[in-house]
Design a protein around this motif. Structure first.
Motif, PDB file in Angstrom:
ATOM      1  N   ASN A  31      33.202  36.277  40.390  1.00 13.40           N
ATOM      2  CA  ASN A  31      32.103  36.576  39.508  1.00 13.40           C
ATOM      3  C   ASN A  31      31.938  35.457  38.507  1.00 13.40           C
ATOM      4  O   ASN A  31      32.803  34.590  38.359  1.00 13.40           O
ATOM      5  N   GLN A  33      30.074  34.861  34.507  1.00 16.50           N
ATOM      6  CA  GLN A  33      29.354  35.433  33.374  1.00 16.50           C
ATOM      7  C   GLN A  33      28.885  34.308  32.467  1.00 16.50           C
ATOM      8  O   GLN A  33      29.568  33.294  32.305  1.00 16.50           O
ATOM      9  N   PHE A  35      27.772  33.753  28.435  1.00 12.47           N
ATOM     10  CA  PHE A  35      27.868  34.347  27.108  1.00 12.47           C
ATOM     11  C   PHE A  35      27.152  33.462  26.093  1.00 12.47           C
ATOM     12  O   PHE A  35      27.100  32.244  26.250  1.00 12.47           O
ATOM     13  N   ASN A  45      27.306  39.160  25.826  1.00 12.43           N
ATOM     14  CA  ASN A  45      27.091  39.028  27.263  1.00 12.43           C
ATOM     15  C   ASN A  45      25.625  38.724  27.542  1.00 12.43           C
ATOM     16  O   ASN A  45      24.737  39.442  27.075  1.00 12.43           O
ATOM     17  N   TYR A  48      25.829  38.747  34.031  1.00 17.69           N
ATOM     18  CA  TYR A  48      26.911  38.862  34.993  1.00 17.69           C
ATOM     19  C   TYR A  48      26.269  38.497  36.326  1.00 17.69           C
ATOM     20  O   TYR A  48      25.432  39.241  36.834  1.00 17.69           O
ATOM     21  N   PHE A  86      28.613  29.781  26.749  1.00 19.10           N
ATOM     22  CA  PHE A  86      29.773  29.630  27.617  1.00 19.10           C
ATOM     23  C   PHE A  86      29.486  30.237  28.982  1.00 19.10           C
ATOM     24  O   PHE A  86      28.860  31.300  29.076  1.00 19.10           O
ATOM     25  N   ARG A  90      35.716  34.088  37.231  1.00 23.21           N
ATOM     26  CA  ARG A  90      36.924  34.892  37.398  1.00 23.21           C
ATOM     27  C   ARG A  90      37.804  34.330  38.486  1.00 23.21           C
ATOM     28  O   ARG A  90      37.343  34.118  39.606  1.00 23.21           O
ATOM     29  N   ALA A  92      42.058  35.014  39.810  1.00 29.16           N
ATOM     30  CA  ALA A  92      42.758  36.188  40.327  1.00 29.16           C
ATOM     31  C   ALA A  92      42.785  37.328  39.319  1.00 29.16           C
ATOM     32  O   ALA A  92      42.550  38.483  39.651  1.00 29.16           O
ATOM     33  N   ASN A  93      43.067  37.001  38.061  1.00 28.83           N
ATOM     34  CA  ASN A  93      43.289  38.062  37.073  1.00 28.83           C
ATOM     35  C   ASN A  93      42.496  37.893  35.788  1.00 28.83           C
ATOM     36  O   ASN A  93      42.483  38.800  34.970  1.00 28.83           O
ATOM     37  N   ASN A  94      41.910  36.766  35.582  1.00 25.13           N
ATOM     38  CA  ASN A  94      41.251  36.580  34.291  1.00 25.13           C
ATOM     39  C   ASN A  94      40.047  35.676  34.421  1.00 25.13           C
ATOM     40  O   ASN A  94      39.808  35.074  35.462  1.00 25.13           O
ATOM     41  N   LEU A  95      39.298  35.613  33.329  1.00 25.70           N
ATOM     42  CA  LEU A  95      38.159  34.699  33.255  1.00 25.70           C
ATOM     43  C   LEU A  95      38.625  33.325  32.789  1.00 25.70           C
ATOM     44  O   LEU A  95      39.419  33.221  31.855  1.00 25.70           O
ATOM     45  N   PHE A  96      38.119  32.290  33.422  1.00 27.36           N
ATOM     46  CA  PHE A  96      38.331  30.919  32.977  1.00 27.36           C
ATOM     47  C   PHE A  96      37.034  30.442  32.338  1.00 27.36           C
ATOM     48  O   PHE A  96      35.973  30.474  32.965  1.00 27.36           O
ATOM     49  N   PHE A  97      37.155  29.982  31.101  1.00 23.50           N
ATOM     50  CA  PHE A  97      35.981  29.590  30.340  1.00 23.50           C
ATOM     51  C   PHE A  97      35.793  28.085  30.363  1.00 23.50           C
ATOM     52  O   PHE A  97      36.763  27.320  30.345  1.00 23.50           O
ATOM     53  N   GLY A  98      34.523  27.657  30.368  1.00 18.66           N
ATOM     54  CA  GLY A  98      34.217  26.276  30.087  1.00 18.66           C
ATOM     55  C   GLY A  98      34.293  26.014  28.593  1.00 18.66           C
ATOM     56  O   GLY A  98      34.547  26.930  27.806  1.00 18.66           O
TER      57      GLY A  98
END
Lengths: 107, 112
Positions: A31, A33, A35, A45, A48, A86, A90, A92-98
């Motif tokens: 996924n 997102q 922001f 948000n 999505y 931003f 996603r 495996a377990n979390n969001l990675f942000f730029g």
């Protein structure tokens, strides 16, 4: 982890102008997102959007997952659009942000 | 629904002090997360939880601890605060893995 790059890092617009923000990511994602962080630090948000195109008023977003990028379009910008945008993808377990695109809209 | 709430909004700690950042969500979400945001940067995951009693480390867990005794609450504990922990801390939750995450308003922490 997944690498997320956003461009441009900074953008200054005259009120009423249009803009396109880009997000590239290094791996397949489940996924994505978008922001908006307003000048008070609040994260809002926007979209999505794991794939395809969505629109919400003056904002729209497109994600092309197979080519590992997403675009955020802002039309007829307003001063209230100022802040940092931003994208986050996603793993495996979390969001990675730029690191974000800082947008300043001047009247 | 109040969504995700965090307390306090601001806090100043001295080096070596401890504190707990509170996070509560009223959406009955199973998944909860703690992120930190350093100046000019995106957010990085500290810890996450997939349900009551289950927690796991994220990208930057050192210096922090969490617990999840209820679905609603996910407190973050800082032991022996250090200047490197000066940051803005965000809590988030989501109903299902892969769905959109909802963020709290953040806690701005300064360690001097």
């Amino acid at each position: 982890g997944i690498q997320v790059e956003q461009s441009p890092p900074d953008l200054i617009l005259q009120e009423g102008a249009n803009s396109t923000l880009r997000c590239n990511f290094s791996d397949s994602v489940n996924n994505l997102q978008w922001f908006h962080q307003n000048p008070w630090g609040q994260l809002i948000n926007l979209f999505y959007i794991p794939s395809g195109t969505k629109q919400n008023g003056r904002l729209s977003a497109t994600t092309v997952a197979t080519e590992r990028y997403s675009l955020l379009y802002i039309s007829s910008s307003q001063t209230t659009d100022s802040g940092v945008y931003f994208c986050a993808v996603r793993g495996a377990n979390n969001l990675f942000f730029g690191t974000g695109t800082r947008l300043t809209v001047i009247p | 629904n109040a969504g995700v709430t965090q307390t306090p909004k601001f806090r100043i700690l001295k080096i070596g002090q401890s504190m707990t950042l509170q996070c509560t969500q009223d959406m009955n979400h199973n998944y909860m997360y703690w992120y930190r945001q350093d100046p000019g940067m995106g957010l990085k995951l500290i810890y996450y939880s997939v349900g009551a009693g289950i927690t796991d480390k994220g990208e930057v867990p050192n210096g922090y601890n969490v617990s999840r005794s209820t679905t609603e609450d996910f407190p973050l504990r800082l032991e022996l605060a250090a200047p490197s922990q000066t940051s803005v801390y965000f809590c988030a939750s989501t109903a299902f893995l892969g769905y959109e995450q909802y963020f709290g308003p953040g806690t701005r922490l300064t360690v001097t």
